[in-house]
Design an enzyme around this catalytic site. Sequence first.
Site, PDB file in Angstrom:
ATOM      1  N   THR A 445       0.855  -1.187   0.000  1.00  0.00           N
ATOM      2  CA  THR A 445       0.000   0.000   0.000  1.00  0.00           C
ATOM      3  C   THR A 445       0.885   1.229   0.000  1.00  0.00           C
ATOM      4  O   THR A 445       1.900   1.275   0.700  1.00  0.00           O
ATOM      5  CB  THR A 445      -0.949   0.017   1.218  1.00  0.00           C
ATOM      6  OG1 THR A 445      -1.742   1.206   1.191  1.00  0.00           O
ATOM      7  CG2 THR A 445      -0.198  -0.032   2.534  1.00  0.00           C
ATOM      8  N   HIS A 497       2.321 -11.613  14.132  1.00  0.00           N
ATOM      9  CA  HIS A 497       3.358 -12.146  15.018  1.00  0.00           C
ATOM     10  C   HIS A 497       3.090 -13.602  15.413  1.00  0.00           C
ATOM     11  O   HIS A 497       3.958 -14.265  15.989  1.00  0.00           O
ATOM     12  CB  HIS A 497       3.465 -11.274  16.276  1.00  0.00           C
ATOM     13  CG  HIS A 497       4.852 -11.190  16.838  1.00  0.00           C
ATOM     14  ND1 HIS A 497       5.850 -12.059  16.493  1.00  0.00           N
ATOM     15  CD2 HIS A 497       5.411 -10.318  17.728  1.00  0.00           C
ATOM     16  CE1 HIS A 497       6.960 -11.758  17.142  1.00  0.00           C
ATOM     17  NE2 HIS A 497       6.723 -10.695  17.899  1.00  0.00           N
TER      18      HIS A 497
END
Length: 526
Positions: A445, A497
């Site tokens: 992006t 994560h």
Amino acid sequence: MADILTPALGESVSEASIAKWTKKVGNAVKKDEVLVELETDKVSLEVVAPADGILSEIKAAEGDTVVPNTVLGVISEGASAAAPAAAAKAEAPAKAEAPKAEAPAEPVRADAPVTSGSGGDSLPIAVPTMGESVAEGSIGTWLKKSGDTVKKDELLVEIETDKVAVEVSSPADGVLTISVDNGATVTPGQQIGSISASGAAASSAPAPAAPASSGSANRGSAQITSDAPHLSPAVQRVVAENNLDAASLKATGPKGNITKADAVAAIGSTPAPAAAPAAPAPAAAAPTAPRADQPREERVKMTRLRQTIARRLKESQNTAAQLTTFNEVDMTNIMALRNQYKEAFEKRHGVKLGFMSFFTKAVVAALQEIPAVNAEIDGTDIIYKNHYDIGVAVGTDKGLVVPVLRDADTLSLAGIEKGIGALGKAARDGTLTLDNLQGGTFTITNGGTYGSLMSTPILNAPQSGILGMHNIVQRPMAINGEVKIRPMMYLALSYDHRIVDGKEAVTFLVRVKDLLEDPARALLDL
């Protein structure tokens, strides 16, 4: 007999729920007619009849959870006999009313329009197919009112889905009758209005001039007459609020329609209306009063696309253990390389050389080294992707969409630029297909196009990584003990994560940085 089976539900989708049956047990159905709508956590799917016949049994009720190849119901033979019977039954009342006519009736052709109850021929306005696995939409704003005279192919209404907007035009000249109001939910094939052919005569007669309302007077030159182009509600609002002349706007949208971007672009170039002679200025300026025709606040229903964006972004935040790591890249070498070859590149390949192709190449190389960033979690499994389908976030008038550039690892710089350009144009024109939006393995992006200095992008679930590009800013940097001004860009990598460790995330971003600062590394495979 033929079984109605649950189709394949898409990549990593294992189950669906029955949303709605469009037919009941005992109804006659035709092959490929939509029978039931399924909902998954990603898309809606339509299941069609596998053959002509009678829906003899429904085995999965609305709300039930099903998996691929589950038998949802059964089609039995018998519709072929039922159809002629129904036709004969429908024909009987017509024969009974025939003697009342003043003149003998002509035989009804198979392609003749439906006869309305008012005595004029009418054609139905039906909801078109809205794309694969798109089961419903909502009526935007009707551009005409019931009783208005319309012309063939004139834009009447936009139907909004959670992915695209579909335009519905008039099937013929005539008078419009609306049967479904703004905001209502509709399905493909549903009749939302009709066009009475008797309006052809009315259209040739001059319409009486309608007195201007007080609201029209307030809008000044923004009045949209019947001779003006047909505008979508978003465009109408921009035209009205900025006193634009709709007839003078340059159209760049599909089918020659004026887009919101066209109207916004015309704001600065349109001369303002002549102002009345100014009164003598008072000694002290009074506080600016709010416009009389502008409310202090306005409640607007979210579009389906905006609702989907909101839902998916919040689901992503709630599901993934999102973390963002940052770095910065010196764009000196990339900019020099681009400036040196941009003219020859465009002449050779027919497309401009931008930064996105360099970033895509760098990202693919980093993904090949750190496969966890290109993977996703499915339950208790990790799916490692050996293909590199890069999503490119594109901002449009209707909201953010992320079309996917397939097999980016096999494309040249020119191929990447052409692919991204085509996807961006399709996104702005509203012509993206569902296939264009599914199956990405990683997303890029670029907030720098809007001037963003730094951000923390949100993951595009179920992906495990998204790279945020930002504005290029001239900043003082310490180079070999000397302070030099360099074009710098901050990079941000948001990652899941649960699957990507901090070491892998940092290594990935450093690898992207190295390839951008020294493009020769890619040529030497270093």
